[in-house]
Design a protein around this motif. Structure first.
Motif, PDB file in Angstrom:
ATOM      1  N   ALA A  72      32.862  49.660  43.110  1.00 15.26           N
ATOM      2  CA  ALA A  72      32.920  48.302  43.460  1.00 15.26           C
ATOM      3  C   ALA A  72      33.979  47.966  44.428  1.00 15.26           C
ATOM      4  O   ALA A  72      33.904  47.303  45.476  1.00 15.26           O
ATOM      5  CB  ALA A  72      32.857  47.479  42.355  1.00 15.26           C
ATOM      6  N   GLN A  76      30.156  45.921  34.176  1.00 11.44           N
ATOM      7  CA  GLN A  76      29.103  45.566  35.027  1.00 11.44           C
ATOM      8  C   GLN A  76      29.233  43.859  34.891  1.00 11.44           C
ATOM      9  O   GLN A  76      29.301  43.262  36.060  1.00 11.44           O
ATOM     10  CB  GLN A  76      27.696  45.740  34.635  1.00 11.44           C
ATOM     11  N   LEU A  77      29.545  43.441  33.779  1.00 12.14           N
ATOM     12  CA  LEU A  77      29.467  41.998  33.566  1.00 12.14           C
ATOM     13  C   LEU A  77      30.793  41.318  34.206  1.00 12.14           C
ATOM     14  O   LEU A  77      30.867  40.549  35.180  1.00 12.14           O
ATOM     15  CB  LEU A  77      29.793  41.709  32.214  1.00 12.14           C
ATOM     16  N   THR A 122      30.356  41.462  37.902  1.00 12.03           N
ATOM     17  CA  THR A 122      29.684  40.234  38.364  1.00 12.03           C
ATOM     18  C   THR A 122      30.453  39.071  38.253  1.00 12.03           C
ATOM     19  O   THR A 122      30.280  38.150  39.298  1.00 12.03           O
ATOM     20  CB  THR A 122      28.355  40.232  37.156  1.00 12.03           C
ATOM     21  N   TRP A 123      31.399  38.840  37.271  1.00  9.55           N
ATOM     22  CA  TRP A 123      32.197  37.586  37.221  1.00  9.55           C
ATOM     23  C   TRP A 123      33.281  37.582  38.428  1.00  9.55           C
ATOM     24  O   TRP A 123      33.611  36.736  38.991  1.00  9.55           O
ATOM     25  CB  TRP A 123      32.975  37.599  35.871  1.00  9.55           C
ATOM     26  N   ASP A 131      32.822  38.084  41.296  1.00 10.65           N
ATOM     27  CA  ASP A 131      32.138  37.601  42.580  1.00 10.65           C
ATOM     28  C   ASP A 131      32.743  36.159  42.793  1.00 10.65           C
ATOM     29  O   ASP A 131      32.540  35.348  43.657  1.00 10.65           O
ATOM     30  CB  ASP A 131      30.622  37.592  42.592  1.00 10.65           C
ATOM     31  N   ARG A 132      33.068  35.374  41.531  1.00  4.48           N
ATOM     32  CA  ARG A 132      33.336  34.020  41.398  1.00  4.48           C
ATOM     33  C   ARG A 132      34.579  33.499  40.927  1.00  4.48           C
ATOM     34  O   ARG A 132      35.072  32.610  40.989  1.00  4.48           O
ATOM     35  CB  ARG A 132      32.210  33.224  40.365  1.00  4.48           C
TER      36      ARG A 132
END
Length: 224
Positions: A102, A137-138, A141-142, A144-145
């Motif tokens: 990432a 992974q979670l 994903t978070w 990104d915000r």
């Protein structure tokens, strides 16, 4: 790698010669986002280089006491920055591969990568690799915000999202540890109240017979 880095350097030279005043607002915003992504990707590569150098013991072989000390001199960093660089390189290297991937893709920043790596490393041993991967992974994903601070707070509850049963067990164990610490503090407090803070308990001792008269010095000597 050196040839590729030279090409990157050439691209930076081209960017530096651009007349920023001539760019539209949209171009400025897009360029800002692009520089952020590239900076994080290059930082990830640097971290990989630092970790490899540290693992090989290059700094020690060159006479330095540690990799951090060696980096401080070579890169002209502060001692604190050098230590943080080595620690971060170690943290990212120990994290699941998805964290470094990432970073290299620019999906997360270096600060976010540190938070993800440290959060996953703090999961209970019972979680195992599968749960750790889901948590990773979670968190990515978070990322990104959410900024690193918010991501860190969310990370405290990540186990409840990916493994609720384990989260309940972890909370129960944490509660038990907190109860034990509170009980230990209570005993210490009661002891201080009884004996006074820092005052040892007095040990009983035999008293000598009161002297018969103030002037009788022989009576002051302990009886045999």
């Amino acid at each position: 790698m050196l040839e590729s880095l030279a090409q990157v350097g050439g691209a930076v030279d081209d960017c530096a010669e651009t007349a920023l005043w001539a760019l539209s607002d949209d171009e400025l915003l897009a360029s800002l986002d692009a520089t952020q992504v590239l900076a994080q990707r290059l930082a990830a590569i640097q971290l990989g280089l630092v970790r490899e150098l540290d693992g090989r013991g290059v700094a020690i072989a060159q006479g330095a006491s540690s990799t951090a000390v060696w980096l401080r001199e070579r890169l002209r960093l502060s001692g604190r920055s050098a230590r943080q660089l080595v620690q971060l390189a170690t943290t990212i290297d120990a994290a699941p591969p998805a964290v470094r991937d990432a970073l290299l893709s620019g999906a997360i920043s270096v600060e976010q990568g540190r938070v993800v790596a440290e959060t996953v490393a703090a999961l209970p041993v019972e979680a195992g690799p599968e749960v750790a991967d889901k948590a990773t992974q979670l968190l990515i994903t978070w990322a990104d915000r959410f900024d690193p601070t918010s991501l860190s707070r969310l990370g405290e509850r990540v186990l409840a999202h990916v493994a609720p049963e384990l989260a309940d067990q972890a909370e129960l164990k944490a509660l038990e540890r907190a109860t034990e610490r509170a009980e230990a503090r209570r005993h210490v407090t009661l002891s201080e109240q009884q004996n006074g803070p820092g005052t040892p308990q007095r040990q009983p001792r035999h008293r000598n017979r009161e002297p018969a008269a103030r002037g009788d010095r022989s009576a002051l000597r302990p009886s045999r």
